[in-house]
Scaffold this motif. Structure first.
Motif, PDB file in Angstrom:
ATOM      1  N   SER A   7      11.252 -54.747  27.468  1.00  0.00           N
ATOM      2  CA  SER A   7       9.970 -54.501  28.113  1.00  0.00           C
ATOM      3  C   SER A   7       9.529 -55.655  28.994  1.00  0.00           C
ATOM      4  N   GLU A   8      10.309 -56.778  28.991  1.00  0.00           N
ATOM      5  CA  GLU A   8       9.942 -57.907  29.837  1.00  0.00           C
ATOM      6  C   GLU A   8      10.055 -57.549  31.304  1.00  0.00           C
ATOM      7  N   PHE A   9      10.955 -56.651  31.645  1.00  0.00           N
ATOM      8  CA  PHE A   9      11.184 -56.273  33.028  1.00  0.00           C
ATOM      9  C   PHE A   9      10.804 -54.811  33.240  1.00  0.00           C
ATOM     10  N   ALA A  10      10.126 -54.553  34.366  1.00  0.00           N
ATOM     11  CA  ALA A  10       9.684 -53.190  34.683  1.00  0.00           C
ATOM     12  C   ALA A  10      10.425 -52.698  35.916  1.00  0.00           C
ATOM     13  N   VAL A  11      10.676 -51.403  35.945  1.00  0.00           N
ATOM     14  CA  VAL A  11      11.223 -50.791  37.142  1.00  0.00           C
ATOM     15  C   VAL A  11      10.074 -50.611  38.136  1.00  0.00           C
ATOM     16  N   VAL A  12      10.345 -50.903  39.401  1.00  0.00           N
ATOM     17  CA  VAL A  12       9.327 -50.829  40.448  1.00  0.00           C
ATOM     18  C   VAL A  12       9.610 -49.614  41.309  1.00  0.00           C
ATOM     19  N   CYS A  13       8.595 -48.774  41.476  1.00  0.00           N
ATOM     20  CA  CYS A  13       8.701 -47.599  42.350  1.00  0.00           C
ATOM     21  C   CYS A  13       7.488 -47.601  43.266  1.00  0.00           C
ATOM     22  N   ARG A  14       7.739 -47.637  44.559  1.00  0.00           N
ATOM     23  CA  ARG A  14       6.641 -47.665  45.519  1.00  0.00           C
ATOM     24  C   ARG A  14       6.896 -46.650  46.627  1.00  0.00           C
ATOM     25  N   PHE A  15       5.824 -45.921  47.010  1.00  0.00           N
ATOM     26  CA  PHE A  15       5.883 -44.969  48.118  1.00  0.00           C
ATOM     27  C   PHE A  15       5.141 -45.556  49.316  1.00  0.00           C
ATOM     28  N   GLN A  16       5.718 -45.374  50.494  1.00  0.00           N
ATOM     29  CA  GLN A  16       5.094 -45.843  51.730  1.00  0.00           C
ATOM     30  C   GLN A  16       5.117 -44.704  52.738  1.00  0.00           C
ATOM     31  N   ALA A 201       4.658 -40.204  38.888  1.00  0.00           N
ATOM     32  CA  ALA A 201       5.867 -40.827  39.436  1.00  0.00           C
ATOM     33  C   ALA A 201       6.269 -42.039  38.605  1.00  0.00           C
ATOM     34  N   GLN A 202       5.281 -42.850  38.211  1.00  0.00           N
ATOM     35  CA  GLN A 202       5.594 -44.023  37.403  1.00  0.00           C
ATOM     36  C   GLN A 202       6.130 -43.621  36.014  1.00  0.00           C
ATOM     37  N   ASP A 203       5.550 -42.566  35.445  1.00  0.00           N
ATOM     38  CA  ASP A 203       6.058 -42.063  34.164  1.00  0.00           C
ATOM     39  C   ASP A 203       7.510 -41.611  34.309  1.00  0.00           C
ATOM     40  N   SER A 204       7.758 -40.848  35.377  1.00  0.00           N
ATOM     41  CA  SER A 204       9.093 -40.282  35.580  1.00  0.00           C
ATOM     42  C   SER A 204      10.139 -41.370  35.779  1.00  0.00           C
ATOM     43  N   GLY A 213      17.315 -50.526  30.111  1.00  0.00           N
ATOM     44  CA  GLY A 213      16.558 -51.632  29.553  1.00  0.00           C
ATOM     45  C   GLY A 213      15.329 -51.985  30.363  1.00  0.00           C
ATOM     46  N   LEU A 214      14.934 -51.113  31.288  1.00  0.00           N
ATOM     47  CA  LEU A 214      13.753 -51.344  32.117  1.00  0.00           C
ATOM     48  C   LEU A 214      12.583 -50.532  31.592  1.00  0.00           C
ATOM     49  N   ALA A 215      11.385 -51.084  31.699  1.00  0.00           N
ATOM     50  CA  ALA A 215      10.192 -50.408  31.195  1.00  0.00           C
ATOM     51  C   ALA A 215       9.385 -49.831  32.351  1.00  0.00           C
ATOM     52  N   ARG A 216       8.477 -48.952  32.007  1.00  0.00           N
ATOM     53  CA  ARG A 216       7.547 -48.409  32.998  1.00  0.00           C
ATOM     54  C   ARG A 216       6.602 -49.515  33.454  1.00  0.00           C
ATOM     55  N   GLY A 217       6.116 -49.423  34.697  1.00  0.00           N
ATOM     56  CA  GLY A 217       5.171 -50.398  35.202  1.00  0.00           C
ATOM     57  C   GLY A 217       3.827 -50.292  34.499  1.00  0.00           C
ATOM     58  N   GLU A 218       2.925 -51.178  34.831  1.00  0.00           N
ATOM     59  CA  GLU A 218       1.607 -51.255  34.199  1.00  0.00           C
ATOM     60  C   GLU A 218       0.849 -49.938  34.342  1.00  0.00           C
ATOM     61  N   ARG A 219       0.274 -49.469  33.248  1.00  0.00           N
ATOM     62  CA  ARG A 219      -0.517 -48.230  33.261  1.00  0.00           C
ATOM     63  C   ARG A 219      -1.950 -48.569  33.674  1.00  0.00           C
ATOM     64  N   ARG A 220      -2.124 -48.921  34.915  1.00  0.00           N
ATOM     65  CA  ARG A 220      -3.425 -49.385  35.363  1.00  0.00           C
ATOM     66  C   ARG A 220      -4.458 -48.264  35.378  1.00  0.00           C
ATOM     67  N   ALA A 221      -4.059 -47.051  35.835  1.00  0.00           N
ATOM     68  CA  ALA A 221      -5.004 -45.944  35.912  1.00  0.00           C
ATOM     69  C   ALA A 221      -5.577 -45.626  34.535  1.00  0.00           C
TER      70      ALA A 221
END
Length: 449
Positions: A7-16, A201-204, A213-221
């Motif tokens: 969980s130290e590292f998160a997968v990053v997904c960004r839409f532009q 998208a972040q959940d998926s 071994g990658l975790a989901r990003g921060e659940r800010r919402a």
């Protein structure tokens, strides 16, 4: 190999958001021929590789969008003609094709970036293990993109010449919609749930990359919603910062740190450094002014080029609407020709406007040819129906003549028979000429429609 959760590292997904006009700049940066290249290690650029799509994906995508515009325009012209909306038809012919998307500040397409912290990619001890980790990430990214966006993913690539391994992808969300009783092709990002819902998208992506071994990003919402319910202060908004802007900020921090160290040096050295910095600053400001002036001039030239292209397309539409131009098929290639009925003054003005942009003239010819082809096919179909109806009436009348003649004496019957043959031949010849007039064939060497 990578199934241990970390969980130290998160997968990053960004839409532009992307507009079709952005594709050219995107390709320049992809091929490392333009854009911000300050963070690129040119010695590794040859390692970048295509993951999804053809090498000519950009040209294919632009051509596909142009075909969508042409198809929509042809359908609209056909619908207005069928409904006999002459005023609207003339207006649309002059106006020309429209962009196949609704007005949006984000653009009708999406760029997706998938990556993780650089340390996660660099963690394995050997280069072979690091390459295997990057390949596993690439395979997972390809599977996730295709599973969620299918054929709308027109391009994806892996970049290995920047600080962290990452995947770029381009999504062109093509859909058919019903509009005013007709079918239209549109670019509609909301067709994909993962574009419409950022948290989904972040959940998926978190679930898909968990085996690496990658975790989901921060659940800010979710944290914001909880804070609002409890009356606590919500977490600060973390706005995405472009790589170039981040690097400039880091460079600024370095400069500031150096300045603090330099202030502790001897006065003479400080004065020399300050003087050098001032001189460098003056040069930098002069260079910045020159760059801004060049950029402004470039934008003016680009705007002028687009205006000329649009006006050339408008000139073609006005010429067709006024009957000054026609489009004929020459061995499968549409050609714009001038009609004998065209007024010389109007032709002179239209020629001058079209001469300013060959690309605008070519685009107009592409879209208008499809619309006119549909109208001509509709005219031929209607003419065939009318001829079939007239022929049936003639045959019925001829049968009536035969029936009446059968009751007359031989002499009158023979006389009517001769008249009947002559009359039938002339009627059929007249019908054939009418058919030819109703369905003109475009072509010839004299430029006539």
């Amino acid at each position: 190999m990578f199934h241990q959760p970390n969980s130290e590292f998160a997968v990053v997904c960004r839409f532009q958001g992307l507009f079709p006009d952005d594709i050219g700049g995107y390709e320049k940066h992809r091929t490392r021929n333009g854009g911000d290249l300050g963070h690129v290690d040119a010695s590794r650029s040859h390692l970048n590789r295509r993951v999804i799509g053809n090498a000519d994906w950009a040209a294919r995508t632009i051509a596909m969008i142009e075909d969508m515009k042409a198809e929509n325009f042809a359908d609209e012209i056909e619908t207005l003609t069928r409904r006999r909306r002459k005023k609207q038809l003339k207006h649309r012919m002059v106006e020309g094709p429209r962009d196949p998307w609704r007005a949006t500040r984000h653009g009708p397409m999406r760029e997706v970036i998938l990556t993780a912290n650089r340390n996660w990619f660099d963690a394995p001890a050997t280069s072979a293990a690091r390459a295997a980790r990057a390949q596993a990430f690439e395979d997972a990214a390809r599977d996730w993109l295709l599973a969620n966006f299918g054929e709308d993913v027109v391009h994806a690539r892996a970049d290995l010449d920047e600080q962290a391994f990452h995947i770029h992808a381009v999504i062109v969300p093509k859909v058919q919609v019903e509009l005013n009783g007709t079918t239209r092709w549109m670019l509609q990002p909301s067709k994909h749930d993962l574009i419409k819902n950022y948290e989904a998208a972040q959940d998926s992506v978190g679930q898909h990359f968990a085996p690496l071994g990658l975790a989901r990003g921060e659940r800010r919402a979710a944290a914001v919603r909880k804070a609002r319910q409890t009356g606590d202060e919500p977490p600060a908004y973390r706005q995405h910062v472009r790589t170039a802007d981040w690097r400039k900020a880091e460079d600024t921090k370095i400069v500031e740190t150096r300045a603090e160290l330099e202030q502790r040096a001897e006065a003479m050295i400080v004065d020399e450094i300050v003087l050098a910095q001032r001189e460098a600053g003056m040069i930098a400001r002069e260079n910045a002014i020159e760059v801004r002036e060049q950029a402004a001039a470039g934008r003016e030239r680009a705007a002028e080029t687009k205006e000329q292209e649009a006006d050339a397309m408008l000139a073609v539409g006005q010429g067709l609407a006024a009957g000054a131009f026609d489009i004929e098929d020459r061995d499968g290639t549409p050609a714009l020709v001038e009609t004998p009925e065209a007024k010389p003054g109007l032709l002179s003005k239209l020629r001058a406007r079209m001469a300013l942009s060959s690309s605008g003239r070519a685009r107009a010819l592409h879209v208008f040819s499809k619309a006119l082809a549909r109208l001509r096919k509709q005219s031929r179909d209607e003419a065939k129906t009318a001829v079939a109806r007239d022929t049936a009436e003639i045959e019925a009348a001829d049968e009536k003549i035969v029936e009446i003649a059968s009751r007359l004496p031989d002499a009158e019957r023979r006389s009517i028979g001769k008249i009947r043959l002559s009359l039938s031949a002339r009627i059929m010849a007249l019908t054939g000429r009418n058919m030819a007039r109703e369905t003109p064939e475009r072509g010839g060497n004299d430029g006539r429609p």
